[in-house]
Scaffold this active site. Structure first.
Site, PDB file in Angstrom:
ATOM      1  N   CYS A 342       0.791  -1.235   0.000  1.00  9.64           N
ATOM      2  CA  CYS A 342       0.000   0.000   0.000  1.00  9.64           C
ATOM      3  C   CYS A 342       0.824   1.287   0.000  1.00  9.64           C
ATOM      4  O   CYS A 342       0.483   2.223  -0.753  1.00  9.64           O
ATOM      5  CB  CYS A 342      -1.016  -0.010   1.137  1.00  9.64           C
ATOM      6  SG  CYS A 342      -0.497  -0.747   2.674  1.00  9.64           S
ATOM      7  N   ARG A 371       6.733 -11.263   5.079  1.00 10.98           N
ATOM      8  CA  ARG A 371       6.242 -11.110   6.445  1.00 10.98           C
ATOM      9  C   ARG A 371       6.864 -12.185   7.323  1.00 10.98           C
ATOM     10  O   ARG A 371       6.891 -13.359   6.944  1.00 10.98           O
ATOM     11  CB  ARG A 371       4.713 -11.195   6.492  1.00 10.98           C
ATOM     12  CG  ARG A 371       4.054 -10.101   5.680  1.00 10.98           C
ATOM     13  CD  ARG A 371       2.546 -10.167   5.718  1.00 10.98           C
ATOM     14  NE  ARG A 371       1.956  -9.187   4.814  1.00 10.98           N
ATOM     15  CZ  ARG A 371       0.660  -9.100   4.539  1.00 10.98           C
ATOM     16  NH1 ARG A 371      -0.189  -9.928   5.130  1.00 10.98           N
ATOM     17  NH2 ARG A 371       0.210  -8.194   3.689  1.00 10.98           N
ATOM     18  N   GLN A 389       0.826 -10.971  -3.737  1.00  5.31           N
ATOM     19  CA  GLN A 389      -0.584 -10.617  -3.629  1.00  5.31           C
ATOM     20  C   GLN A 389      -1.088 -10.005  -4.930  1.00  5.31           C
ATOM     21  O   GLN A 389      -0.365  -9.256  -5.592  1.00  5.31           O
ATOM     22  CB  GLN A 389      -0.794  -9.608  -2.503  1.00  5.31           C
ATOM     23  CG  GLN A 389      -0.536 -10.149  -1.111  1.00  5.31           C
ATOM     24  CD  GLN A 389      -0.841  -9.117  -0.048  1.00  5.31           C
ATOM     25  OE1 GLN A 389      -0.274  -8.036  -0.052  1.00  5.31           O
ATOM     26  NE2 GLN A 389      -1.751  -9.439   0.856  1.00  5.31           N
ATOM     27  N   ASP A 391      -2.756  -7.384  -5.500  1.00  8.21           N
ATOM     28  CA  ASP A 391      -3.064  -6.269  -4.620  1.00  8.21           C
ATOM     29  C   ASP A 391      -3.592  -5.074  -5.402  1.00  8.21           C
ATOM     30  O   ASP A 391      -3.021  -4.704  -6.435  1.00  8.21           O
ATOM     31  CB  ASP A 391      -1.792  -5.863  -3.873  1.00  8.21           C
ATOM     32  CG  ASP A 391      -2.059  -5.446  -2.446  1.00  8.21           C
ATOM     33  OD1 ASP A 391      -3.243  -5.362  -2.072  1.00  8.21           O
ATOM     34  OD2 ASP A 391      -1.089  -5.214  -1.711  1.00  8.21           O
ATOM     35  N   HIS A 393      -5.269  -0.968  -4.862  1.00  8.01           N
ATOM     36  CA  HIS A 393      -5.608   0.161  -4.010  1.00  8.01           C
ATOM     37  C   HIS A 393      -6.372   1.164  -4.856  1.00  8.01           C
ATOM     38  O   HIS A 393      -5.933   1.536  -5.948  1.00  8.01           O
ATOM     39  CB  HIS A 393      -4.359   0.779  -3.395  1.00  8.01           C
ATOM     40  CG  HIS A 393      -3.690  -0.150  -2.430  1.00  8.01           C
ATOM     41  ND1 HIS A 393      -2.714  -1.039  -2.825  1.00  8.01           N
ATOM     42  CD2 HIS A 393      -3.893  -0.367  -1.112  1.00  8.01           C
ATOM     43  CE1 HIS A 393      -2.334  -1.758  -1.781  1.00  8.01           C
ATOM     44  NE2 HIS A 393      -3.027  -1.369  -0.734  1.00  8.01           N
ATOM     45  N   LYS A 473     -12.707  -3.640   7.721  1.00  5.08           N
ATOM     46  CA  LYS A 473     -12.541  -4.460   6.526  1.00  5.08           C
ATOM     47  C   LYS A 473     -13.640  -5.505   6.401  1.00  5.08           C
ATOM     48  O   LYS A 473     -14.327  -5.837   7.370  1.00  5.08           O
ATOM     49  CB  LYS A 473     -11.185  -5.161   6.545  1.00  5.08           C
ATOM     50  CG  LYS A 473     -11.006  -6.144   7.693  1.00  5.08           C
ATOM     51  CD  LYS A 473      -9.663  -6.864   7.609  1.00  5.08           C
ATOM     52  CE  LYS A 473      -9.484  -7.856   8.759  1.00  5.08           C
ATOM     53  NZ  LYS A 473      -8.288  -8.695   8.598  1.00  5.08           N
ATOM     54  N   HIS A 519      -8.167  -0.683   0.273  1.00  2.51           N
ATOM     55  CA  HIS A 519      -7.189  -1.752   0.070  1.00  2.51           C
ATOM     56  C   HIS A 519      -7.960  -3.011  -0.326  1.00  2.51           C
ATOM     57  O   HIS A 519      -8.983  -3.333   0.288  1.00  2.51           O
ATOM     58  CB  HIS A 519      -6.422  -2.053   1.358  1.00  2.51           C
ATOM     59  CG  HIS A 519      -5.755  -0.871   1.986  1.00  2.51           C
ATOM     60  ND1 HIS A 519      -4.388  -0.742   2.074  1.00  2.51           N
ATOM     61  CD2 HIS A 519      -6.268   0.237   2.592  1.00  2.51           C
ATOM     62  CE1 HIS A 519      -4.089   0.383   2.701  1.00  2.51           C
ATOM     63  NE2 HIS A 519      -5.216   0.997   3.023  1.00  2.51           N
TER      64      HIS A 519
END
Length: 645
Positions: A342, A371, A389, A391, A393, A473, A519
């Site tokens: 992000c 991670r 991911q 991912d 945004h 979320k 997100h």
């Protein structure tokens, strides 16, 4: 003290009872069959043991054994029986915590060595003995000092009391304990009325587990078990366990030559073999193409960034335990491997002044993140330290938020259906204790997420306090082929990061306004998604995802040239085909193709060479069709292996 306690029954009728009435007595007033099935009761949502006096009036409910809530209590009680069995069998054993979990329970112990399979078998029998004795569970409330004296020889219990853990029955200077015979444990309860109520309990396995999940603390031995309301449900669960074992993606990944986890690489890291990498590419290609078709812009960002980026985003304050240690470069400047994408997408937004005409801005990346997961929770591709991911945004105005969330949910469900999933539910996670941003903005974001779920008609539960530190979320869960629930897609509304990074856009009124940030990771991670797909399909991917869609098998060496012509014809039609021209029998070649989960097997011999035909065996059909014209076979396989839409 009130003269009576008024309880509202499920039919909305009000009934009065004398002070001191127990939950069991109230349940018996409704019916003996209901009382027999009762595990605990609830008054205004507060749970009571059946033999505990009800303290105040309110809405009365009976929790029965076959409900999820009832099973939770059964498993909680079974964990206590396990602890009793271990302390009886191993004098001097230290016991820590033993919560119920999905489909079962566990308890952590220190007996100075690992448990053996023989120990587990013995403890299973010891639990049966305790259950057969029908020992009553008795609740007591004691003072903190009494608790410290009671558990003086149990260092983990002493630590729990000292720390004042409410989840373990400790708080406000008092402690709740439960006894059955000579065994006593810290617990806030509730429990079943007696050990004899436990009808179907089975210990499963043991494993190492660090105290409090901290690898710097003592390593304990965790025993896992399961408990159900009756032997039939237990037997069905054990069958599901066997089926899950058959579907284990780690074993299938090795058997199908998809991926592996070499010790030389390090824990929680995978390498992808050619077939697995091809499956991964097919998923990633689908993801890119689908996002492009739905008005997303693709971006690419690096794997590391300076510390100040993570300080601005708040990750170093709220997520440091999940990040790898810094790398010191550039005269003392710290760099971190990214745990999330992000902040990088925020930098894309910040790269130039933005107008309301550019919003919503939808950025998408297949971004690899790192991670630091504790070694005890790593599990194949499902829990891993380096993963990619899908991912996204989205930066939008607050007025656009509701439509964007609705579109996101529709988009998410469409994609998951394309991969063969049909059953979905969701969790709505709200503000955690440690959070950034204005609580009023959190409320507005939560309301927008709730509204999108209701419009979509997606069943959901509220997970209080489970949101990310920067916003509430939605977590979308799916059910796989054997009914297991997997958390997959996440949609998070974030008012905080635009403030942290001072994001702005120029409104239609020529005012500087703050955008809202969303997100979204749809597949969660490519690695975990592949693991779920492997287990859902038992490795037999739909044709469009299979690394090899057709295996062409020559009966003898003299048929190799024709087999290659057939494979080339399949390739021209866009199908992935390979020729097995190994010096093996046809039976061995067929076995290899079948165990490799190949969707189609084409056998070619003398008659096929002469007639331009093939023998066609489809994975999901019985038997083989001989003499199928090559054009017909190609057309059928193109249809069989067609990608979604």
């Amino acid at each position: 003290m009130a003269d009576s306690i008024d309880l509202v029954f499920p039919d909305d009728s009000v009934h009065s009872f004398p002070p001191g009435v127990t939950g069991l007595e109230v349940a018996e007033s409704i019916g003996s069959r209901l009382a027999k099935a009762a595990v605990v009761v609830k008054v205004d949502g507060r749970q009571y043991d059946l033999n505990r006096p009800i303290e105040s009036g309110g809405k009365f409910e009976v929790v029965t054994a076959e409900s999820d809530e009832g099973r939770f209590v059964i498993r909680h009680s079974a964990a206590h029986v396990l602890a009793q069995a271990v302390l009886d069998a191993f004098p001097g054993a230290q016991f820590a915590i033993g919560p119920p979990i999905t489909d079962g329970f566990y308890y952590d112990f220190d007996i100075g060595r690992p448990f053996t399979p023989e120990d587990i078998e013995m403890l299973d029998s010891e639990m049966d003995r305790i259950i057969a004795e029908d020992q009553p569970f008795e609740r007591e409330v004691i003072e903190r000092e009494q608790g410290l004296e009671m558990f003086a020889d149990q260092r983990f219990k002493t630590e729990i009391i000292t720390d004042g853990e409410a989840s373990q029955g400790v708080g406000d200077g008092i402690i709740t304990v439960y006894r059955n015979h000579d065994f006593v444990d810290l617990c806030r309860g509730p429990h079943v009325r007696s050990t004899g109520f436990l009808k179907a309990v089975k210990l499963l396995r043991s494993a190492g587990a660090y105290w409090r999940g901290d690898e710097h603390r003592p390593q304990l031995q965790r025993i896992y078990g399961t408990a159900w309301e009756n032997p039939k449900e237990l037997a069905a669960y054990l069958e599901r366990l066997e089926e899950a074992e058959r579907r284990d993606h780690r074993k299938l990944g090795q058997a199908l030559d998809l991926f592996s986890f070499p010790a030389e690489l390090g824990a929680g890291l995978a390498i992808w073999h050619p077939k697995g990498a091809l499956v991964r590419k097919l998923i990633e290609d689908y993801s890119r193409d689908t996002h492009l078709a739905h008005d997303y812009d693709i971006v690419a960002t690096p794997h590391v960034a300076k510390a100040n980026l993570w300080e601005t985003s708040g990750h170093l304050d709220f997520y440091a335990d999940g990040m790898y240690p810094p790398m010191e470069l550039d005269n003392g400047q710290d760099y971190y491997a990214k745990p999330m994408n992000c902040p990088f997408h925020i930098l894309v937004y910040q790269s130039s002044a933005r107008s309301y005409r550019e919003l919503p801005m939808r950025l998408y990346e297949l971004g690899t993140v790192y991670r630091y997961e504790r070694s005890g929770v790593l599990h194949g591709l499902m829990r891993i330290r380096g993963f990619t991911q899908d991912d996204s945004h989205i930066f939008c105005t607050e007025e656009q938020l509701a439509d964007e969330l609705q579109n996101l949910l529709d988009f998410t469900l469409m994609v998951l259906r394309d991969f063969g999933f049909t059953e979905f539910e969701a969790d709505l996670s709200t503000r955690p204790e440690k959070a950034i941003g204005d609580p009023e903005l959190w409320d507005r974001a939560t309301d927008a997420l709730r509204a999108s779920l209701e419009v979509a008609g997606l069943p959901y539960e509220v997970a209080e306090g489970e949101g990310a530190f920067y916003g509430p979320k939605i977590d979308v869960h799916l059910r796989d082929a054997i009914g297991r629930r997997w958390q997959l897609s996440t949609i998070q509304v974030d008012f905080a990061q635009p403030i942290n990074f001072e994001l702005e856009y120029n409104s239609s009124g020529n005012q500087r306004e703050r955008p809202v940030m969303i997100h979204r990771a749809l597949m969660g991670s490519i690695e975990r998604f592949v693991g779920i797909l492997v287990e859902h399909y038992v490795g037999a991917f739909p044709g469009w995802l299979a690394p090899i869609e057709a295996a062409v098998l020559p009966v003898a060496d003299r048929h190799n040239d024709y087999a290659r012509d057939v494979a080339a014809r399949l390739g021209e039609a866009g199908l992935r085909a390979e020729v097995d021209d190994h010096d093996d029998t046809l039976g061995e070649k067929v076995r290899r193709a079948v165990t490799g989960k190949t969707p189609a097997v084409l056998v070619v011999g003398d008659d096929d060479v002469a007639g331009g035909t093939v023998g066609l065996r489809l994975r999901d059909d019985d038997g083989e069709q001989r003499g199928v014209g090559l054009d017909d076979a190609v057309a059928r396989l193109v249809e069989l292996c067609a990608p979604p839409r």
